[in-house]
Design a protein around this motif. Structure first.
Motif, PDB file in Angstrom:
ATOM      1  N   LEU A 120      -3.104   0.148  10.427  1.00 47.78           N
ATOM      2  CA  LEU A 120      -3.780  -0.281   9.208  1.00 47.78           C
ATOM      3  C   LEU A 120      -3.794   0.804   8.148  1.00 47.78           C
ATOM      4  CD1 LEU A 120      -5.522  -2.528   7.866  1.00 47.78           C
ATOM      5  CD2 LEU A 120      -7.528  -1.400   8.848  1.00 47.78           C
ATOM      6  N   ASP A 121      -3.888   2.056   8.561  1.00 49.35           N
ATOM      7  CA  ASP A 121      -3.956   3.182   7.626  1.00 49.35           C
ATOM      8  C   ASP A 121      -2.547   3.658   7.297  1.00 49.35           C
ATOM      9  OD1 ASP A 121      -4.579   5.298   6.075  1.00 49.35           O
ATOM     10  OD2 ASP A 121      -5.662   6.436   7.604  1.00 49.35           O
ATOM     11  N   LEU A 122      -1.981   3.127   6.219  1.00 54.89           N
ATOM     12  CA  LEU A 122      -0.603   3.470   5.862  1.00 54.89           C
ATOM     13  C   LEU A 122      -0.471   4.911   5.401  1.00 54.89           C
ATOM     14  CD1 LEU A 122       0.436   0.213   3.965  1.00 54.89           C
ATOM     15  CD2 LEU A 122       0.936   0.857   6.323  1.00 54.89           C
ATOM     16  N   ALA A 123      -1.576   5.551   4.992  1.00 54.60           N
ATOM     17  CA  ALA A 123      -1.513   6.938   4.536  1.00 54.60           C
ATOM     18  C   ALA A 123      -1.020   7.865   5.629  1.00 54.60           C
ATOM     19  CB  ALA A 123      -2.885   7.389   4.045  1.00 54.60           C
ATOM     20  N   LYS A 124      -1.221   7.499   6.882  1.00 47.46           N
ATOM     21  CA  LYS A 124      -0.804   8.356   7.994  1.00 47.46           C
ATOM     22  C   LYS A 124       0.711   8.432   8.111  1.00 47.46           C
ATOM     23  CE  LYS A 124      -4.841   7.256  10.875  1.00 47.46           C
ATOM     24  NZ  LYS A 124      -5.268   6.633  12.158  1.00 47.46           N
ATOM     25  N   VAL A 125       1.394   7.389   7.638  1.00 54.32           N
ATOM     26  CA  VAL A 125       2.847   7.312   7.857  1.00 54.32           C
ATOM     27  C   VAL A 125       3.637   7.255   6.557  1.00 54.32           C
ATOM     28  CG1 VAL A 125       2.618   6.230  10.119  1.00 54.32           C
ATOM     29  CG2 VAL A 125       2.648   4.801   8.056  1.00 54.32           C
ATOM     30  N   ASP A 126       2.939   7.386   5.428  1.00 59.87           N
ATOM     31  CA  ASP A 126       3.604   7.194   4.133  1.00 59.87           C
ATOM     32  C   ASP A 126       3.344   8.389   3.220  1.00 59.87           C
ATOM     33  OD1 ASP A 126       4.999   5.970   2.036  1.00 59.87           O
ATOM     34  OD2 ASP A 126       3.196   4.966   1.294  1.00 59.87           O
ATOM     35  N   GLY A 127       3.902   9.512   3.554  1.00 59.31           N
ATOM     36  CA  GLY A 127       3.683  10.714   2.755  1.00 59.31           C
ATOM     37  C   GLY A 127       4.315  10.661   1.384  1.00 59.31           C
ATOM     38  N   CYS A 128       5.330   9.836   1.204  1.00 56.03           N
ATOM     39  CA  CYS A 128       6.018   9.769  -0.097  1.00 56.03           C
ATOM     40  C   CYS A 128       5.502   8.614  -0.964  1.00 56.03           C
ATOM     41  CB  CYS A 128       7.526   9.640   0.104  1.00 56.03           C
ATOM     42  SG  CYS A 128       8.020   8.161   1.001  1.00 56.03           S
TER      43      CYS A 128
ATOM     44  N   GLU B  79       6.004   5.539  -0.963  1.00 56.53           N
ATOM     45  CA  GLU B  79       6.894   4.415  -1.239  1.00 56.53           C
ATOM     46  C   GLU B  79       6.437   3.144  -0.536  1.00 56.53           C
ATOM     47  OE1 GLU B  79       9.896   4.138  -3.316  1.00 56.53           O
ATOM     48  OE2 GLU B  79       8.538   5.659  -4.095  1.00 56.53           O
ATOM     49  N   ILE B  80       5.933   3.254   0.700  1.00 61.28           N
ATOM     50  CA  ILE B  80       5.505   2.053   1.421  1.00 61.28           C
ATOM     51  C   ILE B  80       4.278   1.449   0.758  1.00 61.28           C
ATOM     52  CG2 ILE B  80       4.628   1.180   3.617  1.00 61.28           C
ATOM     53  CD1 ILE B  80       6.339   3.225   5.042  1.00 61.28           C
ATOM     54  N   ARG B  81       3.312   2.289   0.371  1.00 64.83           N
ATOM     55  CA  ARG B  81       2.102   1.771  -0.268  1.00 64.83           C
ATOM     56  C   ARG B  81       2.418   1.156  -1.626  1.00 64.83           C
ATOM     57  NH1 ARG B  81      -1.538   6.977   0.925  1.00 64.83           N
ATOM     58  NH2 ARG B  81       0.578   7.808   1.164  1.00 64.83           N
ATOM     59  N   ARG B  82       3.347   1.740  -2.361  1.00 64.43           N
ATOM     60  CA  ARG B  82       3.725   1.136  -3.636  1.00 64.43           C
ATOM     61  C   ARG B  82       4.415  -0.214  -3.405  1.00 64.43           C
ATOM     62  NH1 ARG B  82       3.507   3.592  -8.230  1.00 64.43           N
ATOM     63  NH2 ARG B  82       3.566   5.679  -7.342  1.00 64.43           N
ATOM     64  N   PHE B  83       5.245  -0.281  -2.370  1.00 64.26           N
ATOM     65  CA  PHE B  83       5.919  -1.528  -2.009  1.00 64.26           C
ATOM     66  C   PHE B  83       4.887  -2.599  -1.641  1.00 64.26           C
ATOM     67  CE2 PHE B  83       7.707  -4.103   1.506  1.00 64.26           C
ATOM     68  CZ  PHE B  83       8.744  -4.725   0.837  1.00 64.26           C
ATOM     69  N   VAL B  84       3.881  -2.220  -0.858  1.00 58.79           N
ATOM     70  CA  VAL B  84       2.838  -3.160  -0.440  1.00 58.79           C
ATOM     71  C   VAL B  84       2.033  -3.634  -1.643  1.00 58.79           C
ATOM     72  CG1 VAL B  84       0.678  -3.334   0.863  1.00 58.79           C
ATOM     73  CG2 VAL B  84       2.695  -2.316   1.931  1.00 58.79           C
ATOM     74  N   ALA B  85       1.736  -2.721  -2.581  1.00 57.84           N
ATOM     75  CA  ALA B  85       0.978  -3.107  -3.779  1.00 57.84           C
ATOM     76  C   ALA B  85       1.760  -4.114  -4.612  1.00 57.84           C
ATOM     77  CB  ALA B  85       0.656  -1.863  -4.607  1.00 57.84           C
ATOM     78  N   ARG B  86       3.072  -3.964  -4.681  1.00 56.94           N
ATOM     79  CA  ARG B  86       3.889  -4.924  -5.436  1.00 56.94           C
ATOM     80  C   ARG B  86       3.932  -6.282  -4.747  1.00 56.94           C
ATOM     81  NH1 ARG B  86       8.455  -0.382  -6.478  1.00 56.94           N
ATOM     82  NH2 ARG B  86       7.623   0.500  -8.407  1.00 56.94           N
ATOM     83  N   ILE B  87       3.848  -6.287  -3.420  1.00 52.60           N
ATOM     84  CA  ILE B  87       3.768  -7.566  -2.708  1.00 52.60           C
ATOM     85  C   ILE B  87       2.504  -8.304  -3.121  1.00 52.60           C
ATOM     86  CG2 ILE B  87       3.431  -8.602  -0.432  1.00 52.60           C
ATOM     87  CD1 ILE B  87       5.290  -6.486   0.714  1.00 52.60           C
ATOM     88  N   ALA B  88       1.399  -7.556  -3.275  1.00 52.52           N
ATOM     89  CA  ALA B  88       0.137  -8.180  -3.685  1.00 52.52           C
ATOM     90  C   ALA B  88       0.269  -8.865  -5.033  1.00 52.52           C
ATOM     91  CB  ALA B  88      -0.970  -7.123  -3.732  1.00 52.52           C
TER      92      ALA B  88
END
Length: 485
Positions: free
Chosen positions: A230-238, A240-249
């Protein structure tokens, strides 16, 4: 021949006249679209591209969709019909045309991963596809053939009317023609630093009927883990994944996801805001009301401590797009008004940025008048011609007339003259030489006030300059000097 650069349109100077001209004779339609552009920063940003603004006008007689996908669905259907044509347009079957367009878009995207989205080669339409003459003509409206068909290969080079149309159709192809497993395998290639897929990849996930399975699979594959964290910060240092997820929203709603996935997407959006990342437009998601409340509060926290006008405008745009409450809009206005009143060194374009954001946050006539009072005061005190011009332009946008601005300056000059004259009769030095020195200094101040960029002149100050000086100020034996001008 000459080479020229096509510059984007400016908002509102270029965009609003364009809309008014398009809807000539239908002012209510023009006003409706202008109001939507005013309230939605994401629409405004895209509208700076002339062709995209024309697309907006094609669908602008109704409420603009909240999601980009829905907007492009409307635009493509109108392009297929070609209602702008003098012959009254065509009568195609969109349901027959769309599979062809999606296949063409996928061919363009999959054949050249570098820059193949501009032109592509399309095979001759087969008779088995049962397309009418109107269908074939309609396809040319969306993907134009710059030349003739190659008789040897049966291929025709085509170009989509705009790159974003191709991106939309690619997302639809992935969501309608690929299984969840195939979609994960394909989209995994485009998660990191692939500008061609910045919209297409998240839109493909959001539109797919098995979207949650795809997103879980992408995150597990991207992070190399067997379990979804659930905590994407642990695996997304750059990021890019969180930005991708935000665009899905942006292309989905809260109701499309499980409670666990909603929480993960919300944390991704909040993380982007709290970290002060660039491109805050990525966190705007209209159909996520519960988490948007948290996003707006985080944006307000950043805005309260921000002192850069350009960044403040970006924060304000993201806040406005996230549908804040009236109380939150009021808090944002206070932050921007404070910044505007303290931004004495801000460039003219930064002044316009701040006042533009303030105008968007105004909900009532009283809000606009509050903004107007601040602008009038700043204009009256401003000595720089460029900033004064920017302040006058900004004030005009909230209903301030040039006469009001000049009256404010006249009042300020009168107060300043009165203050200087009053000061001359108080705290008079005892020594005659000091009194003469004081008088000469006063004259120099008045001269300076008369030539300042605030618009004063010697004629206005003549009564003060030539008034009889008190004997105690002149001093016995001190010669009276004549003011020359």
């Amino acid at each position: 021949r000459c080479v020229a650069s096509l510059k984007p349109l400016r908002y509102p100077d270029d965009i609003e006249p364009f809309v008014a001209t398009w809807f000539r004779g239908r002012p209510e339609h023009a006003a409706g679209l202008v109001a939507q552009l005013h309230d939605r920063p994401a629409l405004r940003q895209v509208a700076t591209v002339p062709l995209m603004l024309a697309f907006y006008c094609m669908v602008g007689d109704k409420q603009m969709p909240s999601r980009r996908h829905e907007l492009y669905v409307r635009m493509i259907r109108r392009l297929l019909v070609g209602g702008w044509r003098r012959d009254g347009g065509l009568d195609p079957d969109p349901d027959s045309c769309l599979p062809v367009l999606r296949a063409w878009a996928w061919s363009a995207a999959s054949n050249d991963y570098v820059s193949g989205w501009d032109e592509f080669e399309a095979h001759r339409i087969k008779r088995s596809q049962h397309l009418s003459h109107d269908d074939l003509e309609a396809l040319n409206h969306v993907a134009m053939p710059p030349g003739r068909e190659d008789l040897d290969t049966g291929l025709t080079r085509r170009r989509f009317v705009h790159r974003s149309v191709c991106e939309h159709l690619v997302a639809e192809y992935v969501s309608t023609e690929m299984s969840a497993e195939d979609a994960v395998a394909e989209l995994l290639n485009h998660l990191w630093y692939d500008p061609d897929w910045e919209y297409a990849a998240p839109a493909a996930v959001a539109l797919h009927p098995d979207r949650e399975h795809i997103l879980r699979g992408l995150i597990r594959r991207a992070t190399g883990g067997d379990q979804f964290d659930l905590d994407l910060a642990k695996v997304d240092g750059c990021w890019e994944i969180r930005r991708f997820v935000a665009r899905i929203a942006q292309e989905s709603s809260e109701d499309d996801w499980s409670a666990e996935m909603r929480a993960a997407i919300t944390q991704a959006r909040l993380g982007l805001v709290k970290a002060g990342r660039e491109n805050l437009g990525d966190v705007v998601a209209v159909d996520w009301p519960s988490s948007s409340i948290l996003v707006v509060e985080a944006l307000l926290g950043l805005l309260a401590s921000e002192n850069r006008p350009g960044r403040a405008r970006e924060l304000a745009d993201a806040l406005i797009g996230s549908t804040p409450t009236e109380i939150q809009r009021s808090r944002a206005r206070r932050c921007l008004l404070r910044m505007l009143s303290q931004a004495s060194s801000a460039r003219p374009e930064e002044v316009l940025e701040l006042t533009g954001a303030l105008g968007q946050l105004a909900s009532t006539d009283q809000d606009e008048r509050e903004i107007a009072e601040v602008l009038i005061t700043l204009f009256a005190h401003e000595t720089g011609s460029d900033r004064a011009e920017a302040l006058a332009e900004a004030a005009g946008r909230v209903g301030v007339t040039p006469k009001e601005l000049e009256l404010a300056r006249d009042k300020l000059r009168a107060v300043e003259r009165s203050r200087i004259a009053t000061r001359s009769h108080t705290k008079t030095p005892k020594r005659a030489a000091d009194r003469v020195k004081m008088r000469d200094g006063l004259l120099r101040k008045l001269k300076g006030a008369s030539s300042a960029e605030s618009g004063g002149n010697v004629g206005e100050l003549q009564p003060v300059l030539e008034a009889p000086w008190p004997a105690e100020l002149m001093g016995q034996g001190a010669p009276r000097r004549q003011m020359t001008h």
